[in-house]
Design a protein around this motif. Structure first.
Motif, PDB file in Angstrom:
ATOM      1  N   THR A 256       1.003  -1.248   0.106  1.00 42.89           N
ATOM      2  CA  THR A 256      -0.145   0.142  -0.117  1.00 42.89           C
ATOM      3  C   THR A 256       0.903   1.188   0.034  1.00 42.89           C
ATOM      4  N   LYS A 257       0.307   2.296  -0.122  1.00 41.68           N
ATOM      5  CA  LYS A 257       1.041   3.745  -0.132  1.00 41.68           C
ATOM      6  C   LYS A 257       1.807   3.991   1.268  1.00 41.68           C
ATOM      7  N   LEU A 258       1.432   3.420   2.187  1.00 40.42           N
ATOM      8  CA  LEU A 258       1.887   3.419   3.502  1.00 40.42           C
ATOM      9  C   LEU A 258       3.317   2.799   3.458  1.00 40.42           C
ATOM     10  N   GLY A 259       3.449   1.803   2.610  1.00 38.17           N
ATOM     11  CA  GLY A 259       4.752   1.139   2.705  1.00 38.17           C
ATOM     12  C   GLY A 259       5.052   0.274   4.162  1.00 38.17           C
ATOM     13  N   LYS A 260       6.184   0.119   4.279  1.00 40.11           N
ATOM     14  CA  LYS A 260       6.585  -0.621   5.427  1.00 40.11           C
ATOM     15  C   LYS A 260       6.446   0.112   6.895  1.00 40.11           C
ATOM     16  N   THR A 261       5.381   0.220   7.349  1.00 44.19           N
ATOM     17  CA  THR A 261       5.249   1.086   8.510  1.00 44.19           C
ATOM     18  C   THR A 261       4.325   0.427   9.356  1.00 44.19           C
ATOM     19  N   PRO A 262       4.097   0.762  10.897  1.00 43.30           N
ATOM     20  CA  PRO A 262       3.285   0.043  11.698  1.00 43.30           C
ATOM     21  C   PRO A 262       1.651   0.291  11.368  1.00 43.30           C
ATOM     22  N   GLU A 263       1.450   1.562  10.924  1.00 43.93           N
ATOM     23  CA  GLU A 263       0.003   1.966  10.329  1.00 43.93           C
ATOM     24  C   GLU A 263      -0.370   1.094   9.374  1.00 43.93           C
ATOM     25  N   ALA A 264       0.572   0.838   8.340  1.00 40.65           N
ATOM     26  CA  ALA A 264       0.156  -0.164   7.573  1.00 40.65           C
ATOM     27  C   ALA A 264      -0.420  -1.427   7.720  1.00 40.65           C
ATOM     28  N   VAL A 265       0.403  -1.960   8.931  1.00 41.97           N
ATOM     29  CA  VAL A 265      -0.094  -3.313   9.519  1.00 41.97           C
ATOM     30  C   VAL A 265      -1.463  -3.101  10.109  1.00 41.97           C
ATOM     31  N   ARG A 266      -1.561  -2.050  11.045  1.00 43.05           N
ATOM     32  CA  ARG A 266      -2.676  -1.675  12.043  1.00 43.05           C
ATOM     33  C   ARG A 266      -3.833  -1.915  10.811  1.00 43.05           C
TER      34      ARG A 266
END
Length: 455
Positions: free
Chosen positions: A337-347
C-alpha cells in the motif's frame, strides 16, 4: 468356542469394557471379537477412536444377555451395548447381499462363521479380528499389508467398490492417514470405477475428503487426481493441476503448489480447506504476457467460488465464511500500500482482515511462501516477518484496530448530542481513522472532543 487359526502369541491391549463384553458373550456360549479399525490401530500403536465387536450371537440374543442396549441398526445386525457409561456396537456375523444402491446391501444373512463376515469388509488392514483367548484372526494378510504399508481390498477390488463406491475415496484417505501406498490391483480398480462416485451423497464425500486433507499426507490428493477421483468429487482441483505457472515466483503448477501449501498450514479444518482453495481462482484468471503467466484478481475470484464449492460439499456455514474470508485476503500484502513498511500499514491490514482471522492469515501467507520457488520464497519474505512482528506487538499491547475496541461508543456520542441514525456510524468511522493513524488517540476524552466537531 469355535477356535479359528488365530495368532495366539499376538497380544493387543483392549479396554476393560471391551474385554468384559467379549468375556460375557463367550460365557454365554458365543464367539466374540474386536474387529476392524480398532484392531488395525492397536497394532499400529495408535489409539482407536472406538471399538467395534463382532459376534456369532444374534441381535436379540445380545439384547437378552446385556441389560442396557440400544437398537442402533437391527436391520444390519447391530446392537449398541451400554457399559460403564460408554456405547459399544456389537454386530452379528453376516453375509451381505447385493448392493443395488452402491451403498447398502439389499439383504443381510447372518452366519456362524467369522471368516465369512470378514470377507465382506473393505481392506485387508480392516479385516482383522482379535480376542484375548484366541489371538489375532488374519485371514487376508492384513498384517502383511501393514508391514508393506499397503492398502489392498479384501478379495476382488472391483466387487468391493461396486458394493460401496465410497470405498474408492476411503482407500486414498487411508493411504493419506497412514502414509501407505495403494496396491496395484486396488489402484487399477479405482481408476476403472472412479465415475461410480457420482452416486455417493455429498455428505459422505465431504467426510472422507476432509479426513484426507486433514491427514499427515494431504499430498495424496494428487493420487486422487491421477486416479480420476477428484474429477468427480472436486473437479476444481483438476483444473488447478492442469494450470501451469510460468513465473519466477513458482516452480509448481497451481495444484502442486496448493498441495505444498496444505502441507505447511496447521491441520485444522478451516486452514486445510483454505489452503486447498486459496488459488482456486487462478485457472479462470490466468493471462500470459511478456512470456510470463499472471493471475491478477485471483484471490477475489476464488472467494466467489469458495461458497459454492463448500456448500456443494455440505460444509457448515461458519467454516464456509471463514474459508471464504481467508481465500479473499490471502494475497493481501500490507507493504504494497502507499503507506509502505510502517506500523500503520499493518494496523490497517489487521483492521481490514480482522483480529479473529489474522493469525490464520499469517499462517496461510507463510505456507504460501513455502510452496513457491526459491526466488519466490525470498521475495517479500522479509516483509512478511515485519508484518508478523508488528501484529504480535498489536496483540501484546492491546492496540485498537476495530470500532469495537475504541474507547468510545455510540452511546457516548448520543450523550453529547450526536444525531441518531447513520450519523453515529459515520462519526465512529472517522474517529477510528484517527486511532488507526495513531493508537495513542484511543482515549475517550480526546475522541469525544474530536467527535463534537464531526456533527
Amino acid at each position: 468356542m469355535n477356535l479359528y487359526q488365530g495368532i495366539k502369541n499376538f497380544k493387543i491391549e483392549v479396554p476393560k469394557n471391551v474385554g468384559t463384553i467379549l468375556r460375557i458373550l463367550e460365557e454365554n456360549g458365543f464367539e466374540a471379537f474386536a474387529v476392524g479399525g480398532c484392531v488395525r490401530d492397536a497394532i499400529l500403536g495408535r489409539t482407536p477412536d472406538d471399538w467395534d465387536i463382532t459376534t456369532s450371537a444374534l441381535p436379540l440374543q445380545v439384547k437378552e444377555i446385556f441389560h442396557k442396549t440400544i437398537d442402533t441398526g437391527l436391520q444390519h445386525g447391530t446392537v449398541t451395548v451400554r457399559l460403564g457409561g460408554e456405547g459399544y456396537e456389537v454386530t452379528t456375523y453376516r453375509i451381505d447381499g447385493e448392493y443395488s444402491d452402491g451403498r447398502h446391501p439389499d439383504s443381510v444373512e447372518y452366519t456362524a462363521n467369522l471368516i465369512e463376515d470378514l470377507k465382506r469388509r473393505d481392506f485387508t488392514i480392516n479385516a482383522m479380528a482379535y480376542n484375548p483367548s484366541v489371538g489375532l484372526i488374519d485371514a487376508f494378510d492384513g498384517i502383511g499389508d501393514l508391514e508393506r504399508k499397503c492398502i489392498t481390498c479384501v478379495g476382488d477390488a472391483e466387487q468391493r467398490f461396486h458394493e460401496d463406491a465410497l470405498r474408492i475415496l476411503r482407500a486414498i484417505r487411508f493411504s493419506a492417514q497412514l502414509g501407505f501406498e495403494v496396491s496395484k490391483s486396488t489402484s487399477e480398480a479405482i481408476k476403472e470405477l472412479a465415475p461410480t462416485l457420482e452416486k455417493i451423497s455429498a455428505e459422505r464425500i465431504h467426510t472422507e475428503l476432509e479426513k484426507l486433507i486433514l491427514s499427515p499426507h494431504p499430498e495424496k490428493l494428487v493420487v486422487a487426481y491421477e486416479s480420476g477421483v477428484t474429477a468427480i468429487v472436486l473437479p476444481e482441483f483438476d483444473r488447478m493441476m492442469e494450470c501451469e505457472q510460468n513465473t519466477p515466483y513458482h516452480r509448481y503448477n497451481v495444484g502442486e503448489h496448493t498441495v505444498e501449501v496444505m502441507k505447511n498450514v496447521p491441520a485444522t479444518k478451516v486452514m486445510r480447506w483454505a489452503a486447498l482453495l486459496h488459488d482456486v481462482g487462478k485457472p479462470a484468471k490466468k493471462i500470459t504476457k511478456d512470456g510470463r503467466d499472471h493471475f491478477y484478481g485471483h484471490a477475489y475470484a476464488g472467494s466467489k467460488m469458495v461458497p459454492e464449492i463448500l456448500r456443494r460439499l455440505k460444509l457448515d456455514n461458519k467454516t464456509i465464511k471463514l474459508v471464504t474470508r481467508l481465500v479473499e485476503c490471502h494475497d493481501d500484502r500490507p507493504m504494497n500500500t502507499k503507506l509502505g513498511k510502517t506500523p500503520e500499514a499493518v494496523r490497517r491490514s489487521v483492521h481490514k482482515i480482522g483480529k479473529d482471522l489474522y493469525e490464520d492469515y499469517l499462517n496461510l501467507v507463510y505456507a504460501d511462501f513455502q510452496g513457491k520457488s526459491d526466488y519466490g520464497k525470498e521475495a517479500g519474505f522479509e516483509q512478511y516477518l515485519y508484518v508478523k512482528e508488528q501484529y504480535e506487538q498489536i496483540v501484546e499491547n492491546h492496540i485498537c484496530t476495530s470500532m469495537k475496541e475504541m474507547d468510545i461508543s455510540g452511546k457516548d456520542l448520543i450523550a453529547i448530542g450526536c444525531p441518531l441514525g447513520t450519523k453515529i456510524g459515520e462519526v465512529l468511522e472517522e474517529l477510528l481513522e484517527l486511532v488507526l493513524k495513531n493508537p495513542e488517540n484511543n482515549r475517550k476524552e480526546y475522541l469525544l472532543e474530536k467527535a463534537e466537531n464531526l456533527f
